[in-house]
Design an enzyme around this catalytic site. Structure first.
Site, mmCIF file in Angstrom:
data_model
loop_
_atom_site.group_PDB
_atom_site.id
_atom_site.type_symbol
_atom_site.label_atom_id
_atom_site.label_comp_id
_atom_site.label_asym_id
_atom_site.label_seq_id
_atom_site.Cartn_x
_atom_site.Cartn_y
_atom_site.Cartn_z
ATOM 1 N N HIS A 1 -2.710 2.519 8.321
ATOM 2 C CA HIS A 1 -3.837 1.771 7.747
ATOM 3 C C HIS A 1 -4.060 0.510 8.574
ATOM 4 O O HIS A 1 -3.104 -0.140 8.997
ATOM 5 C CB HIS A 1 -3.520 1.399 6.292
ATOM 6 C CG HIS A 1 -4.436 0.367 5.715
ATOM 7 N ND1 HIS A 1 -5.795 0.563 5.592
ATOM 8 C CD2 HIS A 1 -4.195 -0.875 5.219
ATOM 9 C CE1 HIS A 1 -6.344 -0.508 5.042
ATOM 10 N NE2 HIS A 1 -5.402 -1.407 4.816
ATOM 11 N N GLU B 1 0.822 -1.218 0.000
ATOM 12 C CA GLU B 1 0.000 0.000 0.000
ATOM 13 C C GLU B 1 0.858 1.272 0.000
ATOM 14 O O GLU B 1 0.371 2.340 0.366
ATOM 15 C CB GLU B 1 -0.945 0.010 1.217
ATOM 16 C CG GLU B 1 -1.851 -1.193 1.347
ATOM 17 C CD GLU B 1 -2.927 -1.293 0.257
ATOM 18 O OE1 GLU B 1 -2.908 -0.466 -0.675
ATOM 19 O OE2 GLU B 1 -3.752 -2.201 0.343
ATOM 20 N N HIS C 1 -13.098 -2.757 3.631
ATOM 21 C CA HIS C 1 -11.676 -3.079 3.770
ATOM 22 C C HIS C 1 -11.097 -2.580 5.103
ATOM 23 O O HIS C 1 -10.602 -3.385 5.893
ATOM 24 C CB HIS C 1 -10.887 -2.493 2.589
ATOM 25 C CG HIS C 1 -9.428 -2.829 2.594
ATOM 26 N ND1 HIS C 1 -8.720 -3.205 1.471
ATOM 27 C CD2 HIS C 1 -8.515 -2.841 3.600
ATOM 28 C CE1 HIS C 1 -7.457 -3.452 1.796
ATOM 29 N NE2 HIS C 1 -7.308 -3.233 3.082
ATOM 30 N N GLU D 1 -17.148 12.930 22.420
ATOM 31 C CA GLU D 1 -15.852 13.508 22.072
ATOM 32 C C GLU D 1 -15.465 13.346 20.604
ATOM 33 O O GLU D 1 -14.440 13.879 20.175
ATOM 34 C CB GLU D 1 -14.770 12.909 22.969
ATOM 35 C CG GLU D 1 -15.097 13.128 24.435
ATOM 36 C CD GLU D 1 -13.954 13.698 25.242
ATOM 37 O OE1 GLU D 1 -12.829 13.264 25.016
ATOM 38 O OE2 GLU D 1 -14.203 14.563 26.104
ATOM 39 N N HIS E 1 -7.500 -2.601 9.801
ATOM 40 C CA HIS E 1 -8.794 -3.210 9.489
ATOM 41 C C HIS E 1 -9.657 -3.347 10.750
ATOM 42 O O HIS E 1 -9.977 -4.469 11.168
ATOM 43 C CB HIS E 1 -8.574 -4.619 8.894
ATOM 44 C CG HIS E 1 -7.685 -4.656 7.691
ATOM 45 N ND1 HIS E 1 -7.064 -5.825 7.251
ATOM 46 C CD2 HIS E 1 -7.307 -3.691 6.804
ATOM 47 C CE1 HIS E 1 -6.351 -5.572 6.165
ATOM 48 N NE2 HIS E 1 -6.474 -4.285 5.879
HETATM 49 P P1 13P Z 1 0.775 -5.409 3.156
HETATM 50 O O1 13P Z 1 1.094 -6.717 3.827
HETATM 51 O O2 13P Z 1 1.347 -5.344 1.765
HETATM 52 O O3 13P Z 1 1.149 -4.231 4.006
HETATM 53 O O4 13P Z 1 -0.805 -5.345 2.941
HETATM 54 C C1 13P Z 1 -1.680 -5.444 4.025
HETATM 55 C C2 13P Z 1 -2.956 -4.721 3.803
HETATM 56 O O5 13P Z 1 -3.605 -4.325 4.751
HETATM 57 C C3 13P Z 1 -3.413 -4.475 2.413
HETATM 58 O O6 13P Z 1 -4.423 -3.508 2.374
HETATM 59 ZN ZN ZN Z 2 -5.596 -3.425 4.231
#
Ligand code: 13P
Ligand code: ZN
Length: 270
Positions: free
Chosen positions: A139, A116, A210, A169, A141
């Site tokens: 980033h 990413e 995602h 908050e 999940h």
């Molecule tokens: P990477 O292992 O390449 O960092 O990817 C993980 C991920 O969250 C893809 O969106």
């Molecule tokens: Zn991801």
């Protein structure tokens, strides 16, 4: 040269990845972080003239030329960073051409930066225009925000207002709101460009079905942003199926704006 494993930026990165895994936000290799570093800090721990490998990034970011980044490796598990930082992280400089990464430390098994990287570096470009002190793009999940994108309208104003209404908050922590991308193929320059465009107006960008991207001045602030939004999404999922009796009104939001000296995103409050 000092031991890089003792560098405050590395210690904080290890703590953050470990903490994110503990929160359940980063299953398997899910999630990635890029932390922008100052050359003077890097130079205390690595020889900045000794490039170990040159890795093409696959895109051009001339405004980042000469900048240093500590970035999680692709396919690497956040839970393992603490046990082997050199294998799971890499420290590189963007070359003068803006198109290559000059590896100075890490990715010790021959690996490379997250898939990413386009979304990370393009988001750094976007956020640096808004705040020259931005250092982090993160980033992950988180389950509740992700779940919310299956059942909530993806309109950014509506999505933001729902989150703001879930905890008092929220509007204080992210008055700029949350931008939302529809499902897109991850790991591409296209999603990188789209994410960066969204980063121009908010520090949180949801990737539908995602995960989420956050940006901030340091790891703590960025973690806190995601943590707060994720908590709000959790409350939403606890109440969404129940009859709503009370909420945080727009009048209350305006009181919060005054009390905490923040300004809600233009047009998002009535
Ligand atoms: P990477 O292992 O390449 O960092 O990817 C993980 C991920 O969250 C893809 O969106
Ligand atoms: Zn991801």
């Amino acid at each position: 040269m000092k031991d890089i494993l003792t560098a405050p930026f590395l210690v904080e990165m290890v703590r953050t990845t470990t903490n994110m895994y503990a929160h359940g936000w980063d299953e398997r290799n899910g999630g990635n972080i890029s932390l922008r570093l100052d050359e003077k800090d890097v130079a205390e721990y690595v020889d900045v003239n000794k490039v170990l490998r040159v890795i093409p990034t696959g895109f051009s970011a001339p405004s980042l030329a000469g900048m240093y980044f500590l970035v999680t490796g692709t396919g690497k598990y956040f839970k393992n960073v603490q046990y082997d930082p050199a294998r799971n992280l890499g420290l590189f400089r963007i070359a003068a051409d803006g198109e290559n990464a000059e590896l100075l430390w890490g990715y010790s098994d021959g690996g490379q930066f997250t898939s990413e990287l386009p979304a990370h570096l393009m988001s750094h470009v976007a956020r640096l225009k808004v705040n020259p002190d931005n250092h982090v793009v993160m980033h992950c999940h988180p389950a509740n925000l992700l779940a919310m994108t299956y059942v909530h309208d993806l309109d950014e104003r509506a999505f933001t207002r729902t989150l703001w209404q879930m905890c008092t908050e929220c509007i204080v922590v992210f008055p700029d709101g949350v931008n939302v991308l529809p499902w897109m193929l991850c790991g591409t320059n296209e999603i990188g460009i789209a994410t960066a465009e969204k980063m121009e107006t908010a520090r949180l960008v949801v990737w539908s079905q995602h995960g989420i991207y956050g940006a901030g001045v340091d790891l703590d602030e960025t973690f806190g942003l995601i943590e707060t939004a994720e908590k709000a999404a959790e409350i939403y999922l606890k109440i969404a199926h129940l009859p709503l009796k009370n909420t945080i009104t727009d009048d209350a939001m305006h009181q919060l704006e005054k009390r905490f000296n923040v300004k809600a995103r233009e047009g998002y409050l009535d």
